[in-house]
Design an enzyme around this catalytic site. Sequence first.
Site, PDB file in Angstrom:
ATOM      1  CE  LYS A  62      26.658  36.924  39.640  1.00 39.05           C
ATOM      2  NZ  LYS A  62      26.768  36.511  38.231  1.00 39.05           N
TER       3      LYS A  62
ATOM      4  CG  MET B 107      31.373  26.554  41.390  1.00 41.92           C
ATOM      5  SD  MET B 107      31.862  26.807  43.109  1.00 41.92           S
ATOM      6  CE  MET B 107      30.392  27.601  43.739  1.00 41.92           C
TER       7      MET B 107
ATOM      8  CG  ASP C 267      33.485  36.844  42.296  1.00 39.68           C
ATOM      9  OD1 ASP C 267      34.441  36.401  42.964  1.00 39.68           O
ATOM     10  OD2 ASP C 267      33.400  36.685  41.069  1.00 39.68           O
TER      11      ASP C 267
END
Length: 344
Positions: A144, A255, A123
């Site tokens: 993602k 995040m 990722d």
Amino acid sequence: MQLTIDLTGRDILVTGSTHAARQAVRRYQAAGAVVHRLSTPNGADTDGTLPERPFLVAAVDDGQPGWGPLLERCREAGIPVASEPPAGESGQVTLVGGGPGTLDLLTIGAVYALRDADVVFYDRLAPYAELKQLTSAELVDVGKRPGHHKVAQCDIEKRMVDAALTGKNVVRLKGGDPYVFGRGGEEVAACVQAGVPVRVISGVTSAISVPAAAGIPVTHREVSHLFTVVSGHAPLTEKEHTHLTGLGGTIVVLMGIGTLPQLAAGLRRAGMDPAMPMAVIERGYRPGQRTTIAELGTIETAAAGCTNPAVLVIGEVVRVAEANRIHAEATADLDLLAASLLEA
């Protein structure tokens, strides 16, 4: 000592059983070498005509006796012999924590797992830009981004399992640690359900390493003796805001840019001092790393232009980092002044 040699077009003889040598063969082929194979010490199993004098012999430790005399003759003839590890088990999955995205914080276990992989599903938060330095495996981007999943989680799990069931050694490379908001538990469960052997190699979580990159300790004696790590993907409840405020210590949010306004407002409603210092660290360990520091009461305005990936730090430890930075800058200024006076 590491040596870098251009192997393009060079004849390389790889010795060792077919299974044990499969990854060494692929590594040398990826380096541009002309690879020849010798699978048994008596020379009965080759892939064709062997070179009269190879540039290098890559000896894979396959556990078979009898390779010693051949390798000794090569050394006596002045042909370099390189020892190569055997390939790892096939038909398995390894979840690898890639850390915050820099090779410096990739573990030795992670490096070994990548070296032995047949296919790597990675990722965007893993150190993907350097993967070709670490493995000759097939590389599959399943990354993602906020609001956009290139490959759905269930499809990632299916791809991993299917690849392992065909006999491949699969690595799932994830940013940070697989078990810290990395959905590693779900991927392990998918492998177990399918009867695929699976193991986990822990990684350096960005919850600790990214604040450190900005000079912020998540704990500090007489300032904070605990820290809480929170996912910022979804807004917290009022009860969670209350618990975090009452717990004290340092709050680290991963995040959390998308939910920053709700978080700051919720903590203030729960009684946290609006003057509490807060830091937003964007793109930790990557080009363009930036730290924005403000108070809880003004952070929404100060961080208006910030974007993920980012780590938020809330707590008095932010002041510690600021004090250390100011002290370091003052010391540097004094050193420059002293140097100029000496030159004068």
